[in-house]
Design a protein around this motif. Structure first.
Motif, PDB file in Angstrom:
ATOM      1  N   ALA A 162      29.455  17.019  55.002  1.00 53.29           N
ATOM      2  CA  ALA A 162      30.843  17.033  54.528  1.00 53.29           C
ATOM      3  C   ALA A 162      30.897  17.081  53.007  1.00 53.29           C
ATOM      4  N   LYS A 163      32.003  17.612  52.495  1.00 53.03           N
ATOM      5  CA  LYS A 163      32.213  17.658  51.058  1.00 53.03           C
ATOM      6  C   LYS A 163      32.635  16.286  50.548  1.00 53.03           C
ATOM      7  N   VAL A 164      32.201  15.971  49.347  1.00 53.25           N
ATOM      8  CA  VAL A 164      32.460  14.660  48.760  1.00 53.25           C
ATOM      9  C   VAL A 164      33.011  14.867  47.350  1.00 53.25           C
ATOM     10  N   ALA A 165      34.034  14.081  47.017  1.00 51.75           N
ATOM     11  CA  ALA A 165      34.587  14.077  45.657  1.00 51.75           C
ATOM     12  C   ALA A 165      34.428  12.679  45.083  1.00 51.75           C
ATOM     13  N   VAL A 166      33.901  12.615  43.860  1.00 47.75           N
ATOM     14  CA  VAL A 166      33.647  11.335  43.185  1.00 47.75           C
ATOM     15  C   VAL A 166      34.554  11.255  41.972  1.00 47.75           C
ATOM     16  N   LYS A 167      35.234  10.106  41.829  1.00 46.04           N
ATOM     17  CA  LYS A 167      36.162   9.926  40.717  1.00 46.04           C
ATOM     18  C   LYS A 167      35.898   8.575  40.055  1.00 46.04           C
ATOM     19  N   MET A 168      36.088   8.547  38.750  1.00 50.71           N
ATOM     20  CA  MET A 168      35.988   7.308  37.987  1.00 50.71           C
ATOM     21  C   MET A 168      37.129   7.288  36.986  1.00 50.71           C
ATOM     22  N   ASP A 169      38.083   6.375  37.184  1.00 49.21           N
ATOM     23  CA  ASP A 169      39.246   6.272  36.315  1.00 49.21           C
ATOM     24  C   ASP A 169      38.927   5.393  35.123  1.00 49.21           C
ATOM     25  N   GLY A 180      43.247   6.053  31.353  1.00 51.37           N
ATOM     26  CA  GLY A 180      44.234   7.049  31.699  1.00 51.37           C
ATOM     27  C   GLY A 180      43.664   8.396  32.051  1.00 51.37           C
ATOM     28  N   THR A 181      42.364   8.570  31.981  1.00 53.76           N
ATOM     29  CA  THR A 181      41.716   9.820  32.348  1.00 53.76           C
ATOM     30  C   THR A 181      40.764   9.556  33.505  1.00 53.76           C
ATOM     31  N   ALA A 182      40.298  10.601  34.113  1.00 54.48           N
ATOM     32  CA  ALA A 182      39.433  10.453  35.278  1.00 54.48           C
ATOM     33  C   ALA A 182      38.292  11.459  35.189  1.00 54.48           C
ATOM     34  N   LEU A 183      37.062  10.970  35.374  1.00 57.55           N
ATOM     35  CA  LEU A 183      35.902  11.844  35.499  1.00 57.55           C
ATOM     36  C   LEU A 183      35.738  12.201  36.966  1.00 57.55           C
ATOM     37  N   GLN A 184      35.505  13.452  37.236  1.00 53.55           N
ATOM     38  CA  GLN A 184      35.413  13.921  38.606  1.00 53.55           C
ATOM     39  C   GLN A 184      34.164  14.760  38.787  1.00 53.55           C
ATOM     40  N   ALA A 185      33.632  14.695  39.996  1.00 57.62           N
ATOM     41  CA  ALA A 185      32.478  15.513  40.370  1.00 57.62           C
ATOM     42  C   ALA A 185      32.532  15.729  41.871  1.00 57.62           C
ATOM     43  N   THR A 186      31.892  16.777  42.310  1.00 56.46           N
ATOM     44  CA  THR A 186      31.847  17.098  43.736  1.00 56.46           C
ATOM     45  C   THR A 186      30.408  17.076  44.216  1.00 56.46           C
ATOM     46  N   LEU A 223      25.352   5.489  53.251  1.00 56.50           N
ATOM     47  CA  LEU A 223      25.238   6.941  53.162  1.00 56.50           C
ATOM     48  C   LEU A 223      24.973   7.357  51.720  1.00 56.50           C
ATOM     49  N   PHE A 224      24.396   8.554  51.578  1.00 54.93           N
ATOM     50  CA  PHE A 224      24.082   9.104  50.259  1.00 54.93           C
ATOM     51  C   PHE A 224      24.635  10.522  50.188  1.00 54.93           C
ATOM     52  N   ALA A 225      25.168  10.852  49.019  1.00 60.11           N
ATOM     53  CA  ALA A 225      25.700  12.191  48.776  1.00 60.11           C
ATOM     54  C   ALA A 225      25.113  12.720  47.475  1.00 60.11           C
ATOM     55  N   THR A 226      24.622  13.944  47.528  1.00 61.97           N
ATOM     56  CA  THR A 226      24.057  14.590  46.346  1.00 61.97           C
ATOM     57  C   THR A 226      25.183  15.210  45.530  1.00 61.97           C
ATOM     58  N   LEU A 227      25.195  14.934  44.229  1.00 61.42           N
ATOM     59  CA  LEU A 227      26.239  15.442  43.340  1.00 61.42           C
ATOM     60  C   LEU A 227      25.786  16.718  42.668  1.00 61.42           C
ATOM     61  N   GLY A 228      26.761  17.575  42.372  1.00 61.48           N
ATOM     62  CA  GLY A 228      26.471  18.796  41.640  1.00 61.48           C
ATOM     63  C   GLY A 228      26.489  18.532  40.143  1.00 61.48           C
TER      64      GLY A 228
END
Length: 487
Positions: free
Chosen positions: A289-296, A299-305, A324-329
């Motif tokens: 499955a696709k995974v989206a990672v966010k860190m607020d 007021g801004t957010a870092l994002q990665a898939t 579970l483990f997800a590999t980030l791009g």
């Protein structure tokens, strides 16, 4: 007379006043009695109508998002340890906290004087072993030549013995001559045996020389390896962390000097419940499955898939669910140890509706409006909870309006006045952020704090500084910065 006249006048006025008071009291009594004797007037009963926020039920295919918390970590983390003891010299400029190094780069060197001396001694021992091997080779050649000469002597003695016997048969020689020839032959044969022993000893010497040479080669290779261990090199390109050494420091064997982390091989580890895990597996195991990672932050957010890659082999002592483990791009700005929000796409659900969570009752029912604007209790099937919204399956509610915010005053049969203008808000849409105006002193204080924050990613710092330069700044940004300032 005058006194009498005034007294009578006063008495008259007093009597008149008493009469008026008595007449007024009678009028008040009559009015009260008349009011009490009248039948009460009743107003016609009117039905109470409640104003409610409503949303229209729209069904379709929805991809549920599973939201959990996780931690970013690197799949390639190497501990840099000292393979030998000694003083650190030739420390690379990049051997600092956060230093970027390349593959096979020399980071530091331990004083190699002792290791170089050991290598020189091992090479000298190897040269001695090689010389011993050459000498043994020459010695076995001589021994073999001597063996050949001894064998020639045996043949000659045999021929002499045979001639002595022939002379004895012809009565020309004597028995003493034959015995002397036999003794000489026996001595020659003994010499052959001695030479064979010498050849065997020379061959054994060659084997010993080969063994000694091999041991010397092993000692030399080991000394060369120890010399190579004095150099600390990067096994791969990455970033250094946990650096705890300086040039000239004495380190012991196996002491950890730093950690090498590959910033491009990031993954996120997170734990889900057993029921959530069951929705992420398929016939062949864990779905990719696709995974989206966010860190607020600020007021801004870092994002990665990324993508689900694997699961832990065991639950772990005292733990529940699944790890579970997800590999980030491309995860720019993320560092190992970051606490992030992980959103995983579950398999799509067909023929479901998205409603506000406040529209669903504890008994899995919603209040729907009929044609007369009266409420009707309709049972639905809860499929997922998605933050402030829920995904329900209600085949008979498609296109109908339901109450977005239930209260204890609402129930079946109650007539309502729908407020459709608030439908967008009830569906969970985010309102526009509150904006505040900053004074010059407050703006300068916030800008100075952001510019001096070295832990903040450069991209986020640029965005926040740009927001602080505007006339109106989001209140959320200001509140977060002041919270971290201790204000």
């Amino acid at each position: 007379m005058r006194f009498l006249r005034k007294s009578l006048t006063g008495l008259f006025l007093f009597a008149l006043t008493l009469g008026l008071l008595a007449w007024a009291g009678l009028m008040v009594r009559d009015a009260v009695q008349a009011r009490m004797n009248e039948e009460p007037r009743r107003r016609p009963a009117q039905e109470r109508v409640f104003s409610v926020n409503t949303v229209t039920v729209e069904t379709g295919s929805v991809v549920p998002i599973l939201s959990v918390f996780g931690e970013v970590q690197s799949s390639r983390t190497l501990e840099l340890r000292a393979a030998s003891s000694g003083a650190l010299i030739d420390l690379a400029p990049e051997f600092v906290e956060g230093g970027r190094v390349t593959d096979s780069q020399l980071l530091a060197r331990i004083d190699p004087v002792e290791a170089q001396a050991a290598l020189d001694r091992a090479e000298s021992d190897l040269m001695d072993a090689q010389a011993e091997g050459r000498e043994a080779g020459r010695a076995i050649g001589i021994a073999r030549d001597e063996l050949v000469a001894a064998e020639d002597q045996v043949r000659l003695r045999e021929q002499a013995l045979q001639r002595a016997k022939d002379l004895l048969v012809r009565r020309v020689g004597s028995e003493a001559t034959v015995e002397t020839a036999e003794l000489a032959l026996s001595s020659a044969r003994q010499a052959v045996l001695n030479q064979r022993q010498a050849v065997a000893t020379a061959e054994a010497r060659i084997d010993q020389a080969k063994t000694a040479q091999r041991r010397a080669e092993i000692a030399r290779d080991e000394a060369a390896r120890r010399l190579a261990d004095t150099e600390i090199r990067a096994a791969f390109s990455g970033t250094l962390t946990g650096v705890s050494v300086v040039a000239g420091r004495l380190v012991s064997q196996n002491e950890q000097l730093a950690q090498l982390v590959d910033p491009d091989a990031l993954e996120v580890a997170f734990r889900v419940s057993t029921s959530q895990y069951a929705r992420l597996i398929g016939p062949e195991g864990l779905r990719p499955a696709k995974v989206a990672v966010k860190m607020d932050g600020y007021g801004t957010a870092l994002q990665a898939t990324g993508q689900l890659s694997r699961e832990s082999a065991s639950v772990g002592e005292g733990q529940t669910g699944r790890l579970l483990f997800a590999t980030l791009g491309a995860a720019h700005g993320f560092k190992p140890g970051d606490f992030v929000t992980v959103e995983i796409e579950e398999p799509a659900l067909d023929r479901v509706a998205r409603l506000p969570a406040t529209a669903l009752g504890a008994d899995n029912t919603v209040l729907a409006l009929d044609e007369d604007q009266r409420l009707e209790v309709v049972a639905v099937t809860l499929e997922r909870r998605q933050g402030d919204t829920v995904l329900v399956r209600a085949p008979g509610l498609r296109g109908r309006e339901v109450v977005a915010e239930r209260t204890p005053l609402l129930g079946a049969g109650i007539k309502v006045a729908p407020i459709r203008a608030e439908g967008a808000k009830a569906r969970g849409q985010e309102p526009a952020p509150d904006m505040v105006a900053l004074s010059e002193e407050r703006r300068a204080r916030l800008v100075a704090f952001v510019e001096g924050n070295n832990r903040m990613p450069p991209e986020a710092k640029t965005r926040v500084l740009a927001q602080l330069q505007q006339d109106m700044v989001p209140a959320e940004v200001v509140a977060r910065i002041e919270q971290r300032m201790g204000g």
